[in-house]
Motif scaffolding. Structure first.
Motif, short mmCIF file in Angstrom:
data_model
loop_
_atom_site.label_atom_id
_atom_site.label_comp_id
_atom_site.label_asym_id
_atom_site.label_seq_id
_atom_site.Cartn_x
_atom_site.Cartn_y
_atom_site.Cartn_z
N PRO A 1 -5.50 10.56 -15.26
CA PRO A 1 -4.93 9.39 -14.62
C PRO A 1 -3.42 9.55 -14.46
O PRO A 1 -2.75 10.09 -15.32
N TYR A 2 -2.92 9.14 -13.31
CA TYR A 2 -1.49 9.26 -13.07
C TYR A 2 -0.80 7.99 -13.54
O TYR A 2 -1.42 6.94 -13.67
N PRO A 3 0.52 8.09 -13.79
CA PRO A 3 1.23 6.88 -14.24
C PRO A 3 1.30 5.85 -13.12
O PRO A 3 1.33 6.20 -11.94
N HIS A 4 1.31 4.61 -13.50
CA HIS A 4 1.47 3.51 -12.55
C HIS A 4 2.91 3.60 -12.04
O HIS A 4 3.86 3.37 -12.79
N ILE A 5 3.08 3.96 -10.79
CA ILE A 5 4.41 4.26 -10.26
C ILE A 5 5.30 3.01 -10.24
O ILE A 5 6.50 3.10 -10.52
N GLY A 6 4.73 1.87 -9.94
CA GLY A 6 5.52 0.64 -9.93
C GLY A 6 6.09 0.32 -11.30
O GLY A 6 7.26 -0.03 -11.44
N GLU A 7 5.25 0.46 -12.32
CA GLU A 7 5.71 0.21 -13.69
C GLU A 7 6.74 1.26 -14.10
O GLU A 7 7.73 0.95 -14.77
N PHE A 8 6.49 2.51 -13.71
CA PHE A 8 7.45 3.58 -13.98
C PHE A 8 8.80 3.25 -13.35
O PHE A 8 9.85 3.37 -13.98
N LEU A 9 8.78 2.80 -12.10
CA LEU A 9 10.00 2.48 -11.38
C LEU A 9 10.75 1.33 -12.06
O LEU A 9 11.96 1.41 -12.27
N ARG A 10 10.03 0.28 -12.40
CA ARG A 10 10.67 -0.87 -13.06
C ARG A 10 11.35 -0.43 -14.36
O ARG A 10 12.51 -0.77 -14.62
N ALA A 11 10.65 0.35 -15.17
CA ALA A 11 11.21 0.82 -16.44
C ALA A 11 12.41 1.74 -16.21
O ALA A 11 13.41 1.65 -16.93
N LYS A 12 12.33 2.60 -15.20
CA LYS A 12 13.42 3.53 -14.93
C LYS A 12 14.67 2.78 -14.46
O LYS A 12 15.78 3.09 -14.90
N LEU A 13 14.50 1.78 -13.61
CA LEU A 13 15.64 0.99 -13.17
C LEU A 13 16.28 0.27 -14.35
O LEU A 13 17.51 0.21 -14.47
#
Length: 107
Positions: free
Chosen positions: A13-25
């Protein structure tokens, strides 16, 4: 239920990109309105990105450029542990040198 095959759960399974983006910001101390301004999109567009399990490569690319941050490397770091990742030959050479120097220091 989605008809898109890439969204179905599987062995990797790949990471949830939206959640990844929110956390990275959040980690980079960049607010949603600031990210939207840098991208030239509305704040609601960025909020919509947060909800997406996957984003187009072009959006991730533009975000990297807008943030002056390599999001792709962070995503690559989330590959499974033994996944074969292409390495930079210079880094491999430096790692060999480090091992040689460690050996010399142990003497």
């Amino acid at each position: 239920m989605s008809t898109h095959r890439y969204l179905k759960s599987g062995a990797h399974p790949y990471p949830h990109i939206g959640e990844f983006l929110r956390a990275k910001l959040r980690e980079l101390h960049v607010s949603t309105p600031e990210a939207a301004r840098r991208l030239g999109v509305s704040t609601s567009s960025v909020h919509a990105y947060y909800k997406q399990p996957s984003l187009q490569f072009g959006i991730i690319w533009k975000l990297s450029m807008a943030l002056n941050y390599d999001l792709l490397s962070d995503l690559i770091a989330r590959y499974p542990e033994k996944f074969p990742v292409k390495t930079d030959p210079k880094i491999a050479e430096l790692e060999k040198e480090v091992e040689i120097l460690r050996g010399l220091l142990r003497r």
